[in-house]
Design an enzyme around this catalytic site. Structure first.
Site, PDB file in Angstrom:
ATOM      1  N   VAL A  85      -8.329  -2.700  -3.756  1.00  0.00           N
ATOM      2  CA  VAL A  85      -9.632  -2.084  -4.017  1.00  0.00           C
ATOM      3  C   VAL A  85     -10.161  -1.440  -2.744  1.00  0.00           C
ATOM      4  O   VAL A  85     -10.714  -0.334  -2.769  1.00  0.00           O
ATOM      5  CB  VAL A  85     -10.627  -3.131  -4.556  1.00  0.00           C
ATOM      6  CG1 VAL A  85     -12.026  -2.538  -4.673  1.00  0.00           C
ATOM      7  CG2 VAL A  85     -10.156  -3.647  -5.903  1.00  0.00           C
ATOM      8  N   LYS A  88       2.090   3.139  -1.662  1.00  0.00           N
ATOM      9  CA  LYS A  88       2.468   1.721  -1.745  1.00  0.00           C
ATOM     10  C   LYS A  88       3.991   1.690  -1.785  1.00  0.00           C
ATOM     11  O   LYS A  88       4.598   1.966  -2.819  1.00  0.00           O
ATOM     12  CB  LYS A  88       1.878   1.098  -3.009  1.00  0.00           C
ATOM     13  CG  LYS A  88       2.324  -0.328  -3.281  1.00  0.00           C
ATOM     14  CD  LYS A  88       1.349  -1.323  -2.710  1.00  0.00           C
ATOM     15  CE  LYS A  88       1.703  -2.740  -3.153  1.00  0.00           C
ATOM     16  NZ  LYS A  88       0.689  -3.715  -2.734  1.00  0.00           N
TER      17      LYS A  88
END
EC number: 6.3.3.3
Length: 210
Positions: free
Chosen positions: A18, A33
């Site tokens: 987040v 990622k």
């Protein structure tokens, strides 16, 4: 060259995904990622894309997508895959800054001989350490700071996530000699709009681009 920042955490579940979404929106960055472990629910890349309002050209595809939500080494073994640590090279993100999110904490194993911190050491990029404000955070945070310093990895600062805890936050910053970047409270409901509003009031854009 545009800014490239690694976002890591003191452990799993501290809220760094987040945080990465809020940071990507704040500094208009792309996101990567490298290794996703767990595919049954929304992936971290999908969550950041949604909460950060990122267009497709600002999202770099994962190198490894593993089914089981576990340490990458274990998840890869279950999938019959071997992670090649040498393949983890930072992609070119054009003129935009790039946010790179790790998995879990620093000592998460990728192979039998490689930890995530080994990759961060090779990259030599500045790191933002995300830390919970809950009980135990002083120990976890100071151990993470010590590990990064031992590898001579630059710590851009520490971002706290959770309820306000000024005593613990001050202790970590003072003892660990790290910069306090801000604190992201738990947000309810968590939407792109609520995240962007709270993030803008919690962090300073230039702290991540200097």
């Amino acid at each position: 060259m545009s800014s490239r920042i690694v976002v890591t955490g003191t452990g799993t579940g501290v809220g760094k995904t987040v945080f990465s979404a809020g940071l990507a929106h704040l500094i208009e960055a792309s996101y990567w990622k490298p290794i996703q472990a767990g595919l049954e629910e929304a992936t971290d890349t999908e969550l950041v894309t949604r909460l950060g309002n990122l267009s497709a050209d600002r999202v770099m595809p994962e190198l490894y997508r593993l089914r089981t939500p576990a340490a990458p080494l274990h998840s890869a073994e279950l999938d019959g895959i071997r992670i090649d640590a040498d393949s983890l090279n930072v992609p070119v993100a054009g003129e935009r800054p790039l946010i790179i999110e790790g998995a879990g904490g620093l000592m998460v194993p990728l192979t039998n001989s490689t930890l995530y911190i080994d990759i961060f050491e090779r990259w030599q990029l500045p790191v933002v350490l995300c830390a919970s404000t809950e009980l135990g955070t002083i120990n976890h945070s100071l151990l993470s700071i010590e590990a990064l310093r031992k590898r001579q990895i630059r710590i851009l600062g520490i971002a706290f996530i959770g309820r306000r805890n000024p005593d613990s936050e001050s202790a970590i910053c003072d003892i660990g000699r790290v910069r306090w970047l801000g604190r992201l409270p738990w947000i309810e409901p968590l939407t792109a709009d609520t995240l962007h509003c709270v993030f803008k009031n919690s962090f300073v854009r230039n702290d991540f681009l200097a």
